[in-house]
Motif scaffolding. Structure first.
Motif, PDB file in Angstrom:
ATOM      1  N   ASN A 221      39.810  48.675  42.901  1.00 33.34           N
ATOM      2  CA  ASN A 221      41.161  48.341  43.338  1.00 33.34           C
ATOM      3  C   ASN A 221      42.101  48.823  42.244  1.00 33.34           C
ATOM      4  O   ASN A 221      41.796  48.660  41.065  1.00 33.34           O
ATOM      5  CB  ASN A 221      41.343  46.837  43.508  1.00 33.34           C
ATOM      6  N   THR A 222      43.192  49.368  42.634  1.00 38.54           N
ATOM      7  CA  THR A 222      44.066  49.964  41.630  1.00 38.54           C
ATOM      8  C   THR A 222      45.325  49.133  41.433  1.00 38.54           C
ATOM      9  O   THR A 222      45.978  48.741  42.403  1.00 38.54           O
ATOM     10  CB  THR A 222      44.495  51.374  42.068  1.00 38.54           C
TER      11      THR A 222
ATOM     12  N   ALA B 290      46.663  47.725  46.528  1.00 36.17           N
ATOM     13  CA  ALA B 290      45.621  47.864  45.504  1.00 36.17           C
ATOM     14  C   ALA B 290      44.370  48.532  46.062  1.00 36.17           C
ATOM     15  O   ALA B 290      43.729  49.334  45.377  1.00 36.17           O
ATOM     16  CB  ALA B 290      45.280  46.498  44.913  1.00 36.17           C
TER      17      ALA B 290
ATOM     18  N   ARG C 271      52.732  38.897  39.347  1.00 37.28           N
ATOM     19  CA  ARG C 271      51.921  39.247  40.514  1.00 37.28           C
ATOM     20  C   ARG C 271      50.902  40.333  40.195  1.00 37.28           C
ATOM     21  O   ARG C 271      49.804  40.337  40.728  1.00 37.28           O
ATOM     22  CB  ARG C 271      52.821  39.703  41.663  1.00 37.28           C
TER      23      ARG C 271
ATOM     24  N   ILE D 251      46.953  40.094  40.867  1.00 36.57           N
ATOM     25  CA  ILE D 251      46.155  41.051  41.646  1.00 36.57           C
ATOM     26  C   ILE D 251      44.969  41.535  40.816  1.00 36.57           C
ATOM     27  O   ILE D 251      43.841  41.626  41.302  1.00 36.57           O
ATOM     28  CB  ILE D 251      47.018  42.248  42.088  1.00 36.57           C
TER      29      ILE D 251
ATOM     30  N   HIS E  20      42.778  31.314  37.687  1.00 32.25           N
ATOM     31  CA  HIS E  20      44.071  30.721  37.448  1.00 32.25           C
ATOM     32  C   HIS E  20      44.373  30.659  35.950  1.00 32.25           C
ATOM     33  O   HIS E  20      45.450  31.056  35.481  1.00 32.25           O
ATOM     34  CB  HIS E  20      44.055  29.310  38.043  1.00 32.25           C
TER      35      HIS E  20
ATOM     36  N   LYS F 226      52.871  38.740  51.685  1.00 30.30           N
ATOM     37  CA  LYS F 226      52.871  39.285  50.314  1.00 30.30           C
ATOM     38  C   LYS F 226      51.471  39.618  49.853  1.00 30.30           C
ATOM     39  O   LYS F 226      51.222  40.685  49.314  1.00 30.30           O
ATOM     40  CB  LYS F 226      53.493  38.260  49.356  1.00 30.30           C
ATOM     41  N   GLU F 227      50.566  38.666  50.047  1.00 26.96           N
ATOM     42  CA  GLU F 227      49.192  38.883  49.590  1.00 26.96           C
ATOM     43  C   GLU F 227      48.557  40.056  50.333  1.00 26.96           C
ATOM     44  O   GLU F 227      47.876  40.894  49.746  1.00 26.96           O
ATOM     45  CB  GLU F 227      48.348  37.618  49.795  1.00 26.96           C
TER      46      GLU F 227
ATOM     47  N   GLU G 282      49.995  43.265  49.022  1.00 23.04           N
ATOM     48  CA  GLU G 282      49.499  43.607  47.685  1.00 23.04           C
ATOM     49  C   GLU G 282      48.052  44.081  47.752  1.00 23.04           C
ATOM     50  O   GLU G 282      47.661  45.025  47.065  1.00 23.04           O
ATOM     51  CB  GLU G 282      49.635  42.392  46.760  1.00 23.04           C
TER      52      GLU G 282
ATOM     53  N   LEU H 143      40.353  40.686  48.764  1.00 25.34           N
ATOM     54  CA  LEU H 143      41.354  40.578  47.698  1.00 25.34           C
ATOM     55  C   LEU H 143      42.511  39.684  48.140  1.00 25.34           C
ATOM     56  O   LEU H 143      42.974  38.838  47.372  1.00 25.34           O
ATOM     57  CB  LEU H 143      41.878  41.963  47.307  1.00 25.34           C
TER      58      LEU H 143
ATOM     59  N   THR I 298      37.469  38.833  40.892  1.00 24.71           N
ATOM     60  CA  THR I 298      36.692  37.778  41.534  1.00 24.71           C
ATOM     61  C   THR I 298      35.990  38.291  42.797  1.00 24.71           C
ATOM     62  O   THR I 298      34.998  37.735  43.220  1.00 24.71           O
ATOM     63  CB  THR I 298      37.571  36.584  41.959  1.00 24.71           C
ATOM     64  N   THR I 299      36.536  39.362  43.388  1.00 27.19           N
ATOM     65  CA  THR I 299      35.854  39.930  44.576  1.00 27.19           C
ATOM     66  C   THR I 299      34.996  40.957  43.950  1.00 27.19           C
ATOM     67  O   THR I 299      35.401  41.739  43.401  1.00 27.19           O
ATOM     68  CB  THR I 299      36.867  40.692  45.440  1.00 27.19           C
TER      69      THR I 299
ATOM     70  N   PRO J 268      52.837  51.926  45.953  1.00 24.94           N
ATOM     71  CA  PRO J 268      53.487  51.229  47.079  1.00 24.94           C
ATOM     72  C   PRO J 268      54.246  52.151  48.038  1.00 24.94           C
ATOM     73  O   PRO J 268      54.648  51.701  49.105  1.00 24.94           O
ATOM     74  CB  PRO J 268      54.464  50.257  46.395  1.00 24.94           C
TER      75      PRO J 268
ATOM     76  N   LEU K 132      44.091  32.077  44.340  1.00 23.28           N
ATOM     77  CA  LEU K 132      44.673  32.019  43.000  1.00 23.28           C
ATOM     78  C   LEU K 132      46.058  31.386  43.038  1.00 23.28           C
ATOM     79  O   LEU K 132      46.483  30.714  42.114  1.00 23.28           O
ATOM     80  CB  LEU K 132      44.758  33.449  42.465  1.00 23.28           C
ATOM     81  N   ARG K 133      46.770  31.599  44.125  1.00 25.28           N
ATOM     82  CA  ARG K 133      48.138  31.096  44.226  1.00 25.28           C
ATOM     83  C   ARG K 133      48.206  29.766  44.950  1.00 25.28           C
ATOM     84  O   ARG K 133      49.301  29.283  45.269  1.00 25.28           O
ATOM     85  CB  ARG K 133      49.010  32.121  44.959  1.00 25.28           C
TER      86      ARG K 133
ATOM     87  N   ALA L 168      42.450  38.630  40.508  1.00 26.72           N
ATOM     88  CA  ALA L 168      41.841  38.350  41.817  1.00 26.72           C
ATOM     89  C   ALA L 168      40.835  39.434  42.177  1.00 26.72           C
ATOM     90  O   ALA L 168      39.777  39.164  42.743  1.00 26.72           O
ATOM     91  CB  ALA L 168      42.917  38.242  42.892  1.00 26.72           C
TER      92      ALA L 168
ATOM     93  N   ASP M 252      57.642  32.413  48.862  1.00 28.45           N
ATOM     94  CA  ASP M 252      58.387  33.625  49.164  1.00 28.45           C
ATOM     95  C   ASP M 252      58.740  33.673  50.633  1.00 28.45           C
ATOM     96  O   ASP M 252      59.749  34.204  51.037  1.00 28.45           O
ATOM     97  CB  ASP M 252      57.549  34.860  48.827  1.00 28.45           C
TER      98      ASP M 252
ATOM     99  N   ALA N 162      41.367  36.206  47.834  1.00 33.83           N
ATOM    100  CA  ALA N 162      41.283  35.788  46.440  1.00 33.83           C
ATOM    101  C   ALA N 162      42.674  35.512  45.875  1.00 33.83           C
ATOM    102  O   ALA N 162      42.882  34.547  45.135  1.00 33.83           O
ATOM    103  CB  ALA N 162      40.580  36.863  45.616  1.00 33.83           C
ATOM    104  N   LEU N 163      43.616  36.358  46.247  1.00 39.39           N
ATOM    105  CA  LEU N 163      44.988  36.161  45.766  1.00 39.39           C
ATOM    106  C   LEU N 163      45.567  34.857  46.292  1.00 39.39           C
ATOM    107  O   LEU N 163      46.212  34.105  45.556  1.00 39.39           O
ATOM    108  CB  LEU N 163      45.871  37.315  46.231  1.00 39.39           C
TER     109      LEU N 163
END
Ligand code: ATP
Ligand code: MG
Lengths: 748, 360
Positions: free
Chosen positions: B218-219, A343, B64, B68, B38, A335-336, A339, A319, B74-75, A350, A326-327, B71, A139, A322-323
């Motif tokens: 986390n929301t 969250a 995405r 989120i 993953h 971006k991460e 996000e 987080l 995992t935390t 947002p 994952l990516r 992920a 991105d 972790a994101l």
């Protein structure tokens, strides 16, 4: 002898890092940069201690400063870093793009055949590295750098790879869009294609010159797209042919402060960057895996009254990490981080990110340039004035409250008004409650583009005062109609420009003399009266204003009675509005001579049978208001105007003119009430029925509350206070009127 | 698991997919997770595996968001899925649990009556009376089991649970520990334990989460489908699996009907017709994708059991009207207007118009 082509993404911190690595590896003895040669003279300022990016190099045509181009630089711009590197290492640095002198002079034809180069190609050409990143599913192109070149051994391997990809891109792209399959070398290619070609020829020319001068290690920093065109130098003759006889114009350049939110603009270096604040952070803290960024985020939220604890930051950092994992990213990108912020800190919503976007991602940074940087005199004068008044010329919003009785504040106000007059809208005046007070409130905000307006006005004078005066005079001189010049009076007075005001007045007088349009004259009169009564003007100026005002006034009354005849309903209503304004102005002026002449005119209008009924109704009311008409005469006028022998529409217009906006008068003024009341009662049934529709029309304009009040009064009948005469009332008969009156008022 | 069960748990229904993904999974797995994060995302979003095996998409929408969500787990923060009714919150929660723990059954259904004993633990009173407070007298809750076994626990409709009971989750989520003072002991959570809660936007304010509890989550907000194509795909997929589960033959024109139902829903939801020309009033209900699915499903059953097994407008009309008219007065007006201004005018929609006409 070697030439190193460092293809970059403009403003990209990733590019910057790689360029710096490559430069210290190459140790060039000359650095060539994609930039306008006219700016070269300005480059030495870059290392000045007071030079604070973001700043922009501004190139403009002095005779027409709207022809201008900005080259913004910020801390993480690769070009900027290359310039600093060269200056600090005492290596000559040159700008090798096409001179702006040609760029501005050549008319780049945008031919109709623009299916040739599609928007897509344009996009890729402007930002090819973003495109590469996109195909690699990143991105953010800056992430792509990191990912793609993590393991290079030699810094310039990066740029070899870039060069290869660009060669492939340039080969692939044209075919992709050449839908007609024709010969692309044909004469009808787009202007932008030709422009690119000439630019690249110039760049090659500079490389050749550097080679001839005997430089050993030549580093070229340019947009990645151009690299393939600079790799293999064609015969010099070919380029010379391309560059022969290009038209030229005079160009000047200077540094101006820039802002982060304007880094996103497309100017000079093509595409801007959308998140300069984030890149700046990235550049200054390459090791931050989000902790620092998210702490800033928390800080901004707290400043905006969103409760954020340290625990939130920790969780968001986790987080984001972790994101990224994952990516498959080596660390979280914007971006991460965004996000994770949404969250963890924003309950998934947002909307709150807007403030983060504004304050951090784009960022509020603005630059500063050293004192003494070459400037045009007008610019220097403005800065000196601002300094004297202690107002900073910065791109931040600020409110300035002025009390015009204080000399210092008055001077500030004059300066801001003069700038407004010059279309340099640094300040906008806010409406302050209460007219005629001594208070002014301004909202100040400097925009980098205002510099252009400033440069544009530079030829008018070396000081703000002089430029404003000359500019205004010239504007006045060009006015061909009275209504064009009228607004200038109001701008000239608060700008305190006596000589220019004189010129405006003379021109106004001249135009008034040749104007036969009464309403235009009346439009000119009212503001003059305002100025004469309240304007903060010198005595000599006031005398000249009064003189012209008086002249215009007599022109008005000479033509007005005739102007009130032979016009249609709509024009009559408009005319009435203007007469009303003049009437108010006359009352405000309190000049006996004018008042008397005006009254006479109103009487003439009132008595003339040819006056449009609407205006006649109004003049009756105006005379009555000024106690110049007795109740009897008013009553008679009513009866006459509304007598059934008249055209019904004429009667209706007359009444409307009289009662227009005057519901309160009807409610509060016993005399008028009685006149209307008596007149209504004097009507016989048949006539009454005839006028009902007319009355309805007038009353329709009143509000419901007003109608109700009027009806309330009507129920009580005559006012009982004012008129000495008594009328025998037959209550029964009177009561019969009531239902119809109610109907009339729209109560039932 | 028995074949004749009406609706199988996700881990049973998609056992083969999970198995295949597991075989191909090369990423590291957090402790007690069946799959790597993953791979969980792959399970949710669908796609082709290395060996060509097709994984069906469970969630249709923005990848995405699923990243989120996964992920987050995992935390060791808990996950709150938030959004309008019918935006797949429960559905996603079930599938994530299935893919991570192989067990989507540890669920607390939140209601106003949910007490602390269904969150922490309860007592078997017969035992308690006869033997006193002994471990055997404890009735385990899904939370307790999740902690012991290192699994994901699901809480449905979190905001319907009373605030004091909600608060008993705070210690569990932050300390990862459940004290049992009566036995002078505690249950320590095993790695892999975490919680997914769902809550509904519309219920906001019912029992709004305390800020202390909010901070444990986390929301992720699940949005309504962005495009009509996405929405049609969702409905189609669910309708197909429904037809399979009740042995209904799927007919071709069904896709067309789905398109129409989704169009009606979106137009009423957005307050404007698809061509942008007619302004519409929106009814009081949410008109979620989930309701579109159930309109289709009930239409199909009607057609199958009472009709000639081919789906007709008549079969859909009653479901459609039921979904739209929640308020007998206002919504009825809204829908009647819609019928006259949109349905009636549209080419080829006369059948739906007539079918609705007959009922209203
Ligand atoms: N984006 C989507 N992708 C896949 N399925 C979806 C999507 N949106 C809705 N659905 C479907 O909608 C149905 C209902 O969703 P679910 O029951 O999870 O809604 P919910 O958000 O929990 O609603 P509520 O707030 O009423 O509990 C599910 O069968 C699901 O398949
Ligand atoms: Mg649910």
């Amino acid at each position: 002898m070697s030439v190193h082509l460092l293809g970059i993404r403009h403003h990209g911190p990733g590019s910057s890092r790689h360029v710096l690595n490559a430069l210290s590896e190459i140790q060039p003895d000359v650095v060539l940069i994609e930039g306008p040669p006219e700016g070269e003279a300005m480059l030495s300022w870059a290392t000045h201690a007071d030079m604070q990016p973001p700043v922009a190099l501004l190139g403009y045509v002095p005779d027409n400063p709207q022809q201008a181009v900005f080259y913004p630089f910020t801390l993480h711009s690769p070009e900027w870093n290359a310039i600093l590197y060269a200056l600090r290492n005492q290596v000559p640095v040159r700008f090798i793009d096409m001179p702006l002198a040609h760029g501005f002079a050549i008319e780049w034809q945008e031919t109709a055949s623009n299916i040739d180069t599609s928007e897509f190609t344009e996009q890729v050409r402007k930002n090819p590295i973003s495109y590469l990143a996109e195909i690699a599913e990143f991105d953010d192109p800056e992430e792509w750098w990191e990912h793609r070149f993590e393991i290079v051994q030699q810094p310039y391997e990066v740029f070899e790879a870039i060069a290869e990809s660009m060669t492939a891109l340039r080969q692939a792209l044209p075919e992709r869009n050449d839908r007609r399959g024709g010969d692309r070398r044909g004469s009808d290619r787009r202007g932008s294609d030709r422009r690119e070609e000439i630019r690249e020829a110039f760049m090659r020319k500079s490389i050749r010159i550097a080679q001839k001068e005997g430089f050993e290690r030549i580093a070229v920093v340019c947009g990645a797209w151009h690299v393939p065109a600079l790799m293999h130098l064609p015969k010099q003759k070919e380029d010379d042919l391309l560059l022969k006889n290009l038209p030229k114009t005079k160009v000047e350049s200077t540094w101006i402060p820039w802002t982060n939110d304007r880094m996103a603009f497309e100017s000079g270096y093509g595409a801007g960057v959308e998140s300069p604040g984030w890149y700046m952070h990235h550049w200054q803290h390459p090791d931050d895996h989000g902790t620092l960024w998210l702490s800033h985020t928390a800080h901004v939220f707290r400043a905006n009254h969103v409760d954020i604890s340290s625990a939130h930051i920790i969780e968001a950092v986790r987080l984001a990490g972790a994101l990224a994992g994952l990516r498959g990213l080596s660390r979280p990108g914007l971006k991460e981080l965004n996000e994770a912020t949404v969250a963890v800190m924003c309950m998934g919503e947002p909307l709150l990110m807007k403030v983060i976007y504004r304050e951090l991602i784009v960022g509020k940074a603005f630059g500063q340039i050293p004192e003494g940087t070459p400037q045009v005199p007008l610019q220097r004068n403005l800065e000196a004035l601002a300094k004297r008044f202690r107002i900073k010329i910065i791109p931040e919003q600020k409110t300035l409250k002025l009390d015009l009785r204080e000399e210092n504040d008055l001077q500030k106000s004059i300066l801001l008004h003069r700038l407004q007059l010059l279309d340099i809208n640094w300040g906008t005046m806010e409406a302050v409650s209460g007219k005629g007070t001594f208070k002014e409130e301004w909202t100040l905000r400097w925009y980098p583009e205002l510099t252009i307006n400033l440069l544009e006005k530079a030829p008018w004078g070396n000081t703000v005062d002089e430029a404003a005066a000359k500019y205004l005079e010239n504007k006045a001189k060009k006015c061909a109609r009275l209504d064009e010049i009228t607004p200038l009076v109001q701008t000239a007075i608060p700008a305190d420009l006596p000589t220019a005001l004189g010129a405006v007045m003379r021109k106004m007088d001249e135009l008034a003399a040749t104007t036969s349009d009464i309403s235009m004259l009346m439009d000119a009169f009212t503001p003059l009266a305002q100025v004469s009564r309240y304007g903060n003007v010198r005595r000599t100026d006031r005398e000249s204003i009064d003189l012209i005002m008086t002249t215009i006034f007599y022109r008005i009354i000479a033509g007005l009675p005739a102007g009130c005849t032979g016009i249609d309903d709509e024009q009559a209503a408009e005319m009435t509005q203007k007469i009303r304004e003049v009437n108010q102005a006359i009352q405000m002026l309190e000049k006996q001579e004018l008042t008397e002449a005006w009254t006479t005119t109103l009487r003439t209008i009132f008595h003339s049978d040819r006056t449009a009924p609407f205006i006649q109704g109004y003049s009756c009311k105006a005379l009555y208001d000024s106690r110049l008409l007795e109740m009897d005469s008013t009553f008679n006028a009513f009866a006459k105007a509304l007598s059934p022998n008249n055209e019904p529409s004429a009667s209706a217009n007359w009444l409307e003119g009289f009662l227009n906006d005057a519901a309160t008068v009807l409610i509060l003024d016993d005399v008028i009430w009685d006149v209307v009341n008596d007149w209504l009662q004097s009507l016989d049934d048949a006539t009454f029925l005839q006028v009902v529709p007319l009355l309805r029309r007038t009353f329709a304009n009143f509000s419901n509350v007003e109608k109700r009040k009027i009806a309330g009064r009507a129920r009580q009948g005559k006012s009982g206070t004012s008129s000495p005469q008594t009328i025998d009332i037959d209550p029964q008969r009177a009561a019969q009127v009531l239902p119809i009156l109610e109907l009339l008022m729209g109560i039932k | 698991m028995a074949q004749n069960i009406l609706r199988q748990a996700a881990e049973a229904q998609f056992a083969q997919e999970i198995e295949e993904i597991k075989k191909q999974d090369k990423h590291t797995r957090p402790e007690n997770w069946l799959l790597s994060p993953h791979a969980v995302v792959t399970y949710l979003m669908g796609g082709k595996l290395g060996n060509g095996f097709d994984v069906s998409p469970k969630y249709i929408g923005n990848r995405r968001l699923m990243e989120i969500a996964v992920a987050t787990l995992t935390t060791d923060r808990a996950l709150l899925l938030y959004g309008l009714p019918g935006t797949a919150k429960s559905w996603v929660s079930e599938h994530i649990s299935a893919a991570i723990s192989g067990d989507s059954g540890l669920v607390i259904q939140g209601t106003a009556g949910t007490g602390e004993d269904s969150v922490r633990y309860g007592w078997n009173y017969a035992q308690l009376l006869s033997a006193g407070p002994v471990p055997e007298a404890i009735v385990e809750t899904p939370v307790m089991r999740g902690m012991k076994e290192g699994k994901i626990v699901r809480v449905e409709e979190l905001t319907r649970i009373g605030s004091d009971v909600q608060d008993s989750l705070i210690t569990i989520l932050s300390e990862k520990m459940l004290p049992i003072p009566e036995l002078n002991t505690k249950v320590m959570a095993v790695r892999g334990f975490n919680m997914i809660a769902t809550a509904n936007n519309r219920d906001k304010g019912v029992n709004d989460l305390s800020s202390a509890l909010k901070r444990r989550f986390n929301t992720v907000i699940l949005p309504v489908p962005e495009t009509i194509e996405e929405e049609v795909e969702i409905v189609q997929q669910r309708v197909a699996s429904f037809s399979k589960s009740i042995d209904l033959p799927v007919e071709k024109p069904i896709l067309e009907e789905i398109n129409r139902i989704v169009t009606v829903f979106r137009e009423l939801r957005n307050g404007v017709s698809t061509d942008g020309k007619t302004k519409l009033k929106s009814p009081s209900g949410t008109l979620s994708t989930a309701e579109a699915i159930s309109v289709m499903n009930s239409g199909l059953s009607l057609a199958y059991h009472f009709g000639d097994a081919s789906l007709k407008a008549d079969d859909l009309a009653s479901g459609l009207i039921g979904a739209i008219i929640k308020d007998p007065v206002q919504d009825k007006i809204v829908f009647q207007e819609y019928m006259e201004t949109v349905l009636k005018q549209r080419d080829g929609w006369k059948d739906i118009y007539r079918a609705c006409r007959e009922i209203i």
